[in-house]
Scaffold this motif. Structure first.
Motif, PDB file in Angstrom:
ATOM      1  N   GLY A 196      -9.820   3.549  -1.186  1.00 17.50           N
ATOM      2  CA  GLY A 196      -8.837   4.270  -1.980  1.00 17.50           C
ATOM      3  C   GLY A 196      -8.507   5.650  -1.480  1.00 17.50           C
ATOM      4  N   THR A 212      -6.841   8.358   1.384  1.00 16.78           N
ATOM      5  CA  THR A 212      -5.886   8.502   2.470  1.00 16.78           C
ATOM      6  C   THR A 212      -6.638   8.948   3.724  1.00 16.78           C
ATOM      7  OG1 THR A 212      -5.441  10.845   2.023  1.00 16.78           O
ATOM      8  CG2 THR A 212      -4.111   9.218   0.823  1.00 16.78           C
ATOM      9  N   ASN A 270       0.842  -1.196   0.000  1.00 14.29           N
ATOM     10  CA  ASN A 270       0.000   0.000   0.000  1.00 14.29           C
ATOM     11  C   ASN A 270       0.878   1.246   0.000  1.00 14.29           C
ATOM     12  OD1 ASN A 270      -2.237   1.732   0.213  1.00 14.29           O
ATOM     13  ND2 ASN A 270      -2.352   1.531   2.435  1.00 14.29           N
ATOM     14  N   GLN A 321      -3.351   4.360   1.413  1.00 13.28           N
ATOM     15  CA  GLN A 321      -4.811   4.401   1.396  1.00 13.28           C
ATOM     16  C   GLN A 321      -5.365   3.603   2.571  1.00 13.28           C
ATOM     17  OE1 GLN A 321      -5.166   2.709  -2.484  1.00 13.28           O
ATOM     18  NE2 GLN A 321      -5.122   4.701  -3.531  1.00 13.28           N
TER      19      GLN A 321
END
Length: 286
Positions: A261, A263, A253, A257
């Motif tokens: 998808g 952050t 990753n 995320q």
């Protein structure tokens, strides 16, 4: 070698005073907090002294109440920002090291936590003083963006919260941990400056235009809604250029995320965008 801008020779410390074993340093980040709060206080006082801007010619606070609220705002920013960082970004670490939670001088503040801290402080202050909810929120909201801009500029001076690697010609070669993370030299987006421009200067310009030229204060809640939505949108955009927080990055990753998808910064900002748009639309239609 890609075209890039070398990081300027800037020190995080403005000056240091040494008196025997005592040493005091004034850092740009601390000055940003002081200057941002000072501007918010002065600008809010200027606004409340112009009753024609407000519904029924009545500002939501007096100049004295603006000054009183600043103490509440400082507590909200510091306590909320710190607790937000602890809960949103490193809960496992601070659960194992609870004594470090209050060590704010070691760094670690989160805007979303500071935002919630100010909201809680404002709710208590409004109820204690019998102030109008929405117009008070408008007054607070329009006073915030310049402080955000100064804080992001201080992040740039500190060479922290840098962006992702890039080949754009305005990329910056950050020193220290930024270089070590991807090899030296490492060209990165100056995402702190993107945030200063969007969350700070641009958002402030929009709010001032709506409030003073379009008489936005006459629709209570409009300025507050635009601020919340504007910050949420700016943060969602800039997160696409900002290096994810290290605790969320893994070999599988690399973009950090955390959900769908997004952050962590985007995940916390999307609700702000939706709530802000809804509030602004509701206020505009009243």
């Amino acid at each position: 070698m890609l075209a890039a801008i070398p990081f300027p020779n800037l020190s995080p410390e403005i000056f240091t005073l040494s008196l025997g074993s005592f040493e005091f340093s004034l850092r740009w980040y601390a000055l940003a907090y002081i200057a941002g709060l000072g501007f918010a206080w002065a600008f809010a006082r200027w606004l409340v002294q112009r009753p024609g801007l407000w519904p029924a010619g009545q500002a939501p606070m007096t100049a004295a109440q603006v000054e009183d609220f600043m103490t509440w705002a400082v507590l909200g920013v510091v306590l909320g920002g710190r607790l937000g960082f602890v809960l949103f970004y490193q809960p496992a670490y601070y659960l194992a090291h609870p004594a470090e939670i209050l060590m704010v001088w070691q760094g670690g503040m989160a805007f979303h936590g500071g935002f919630l801290g100010v909201v809680v402080a404002a709710v208590i202050f409004v109820r204690r003083n019998g102030l109008p909810w929405l117009s008070t929120g408008d007054l607070i909201a329009i006073s915030v963006p310049i402080g955000l801009m100064l804080g992001r500029l201080a992040n740039f001076i500190n060479a922290e919260l840098w962006g992702r690697p890039t080949d754009v010609p305005w990329g910056v070669i950050f020193p220290g941990a930024a270089a070590q993370a991807c090899g030296d030299p490492c060209v990165r987006h100056p995402s702190q400056l993107y945030q200063a421009g969007l969350e700070g200067f641009a958002l402030f310009a929009v709010l001032v235009f709506v409030a003073l030229r379009l008489r936005g204060f006459l629709k209570p809640g409009l300025i507050m809604g635009l601020f919340v939505a504007g910050y949420g949108a700016a943060r969602v955009i800039v997160e696409g250029f900002r290096q994810p927080d290290a605790q969320f990055i893994t070999p599988d990753n690399p973009l950090g995320q955390v959900f769908l998808g997004l952050t962590m910064g985007q995940l916390l900002s999307v609700p702000m965008l939706l709530i802000g748009v809804s509030l602004a639309k509701w206020a505009a239609r009243r």
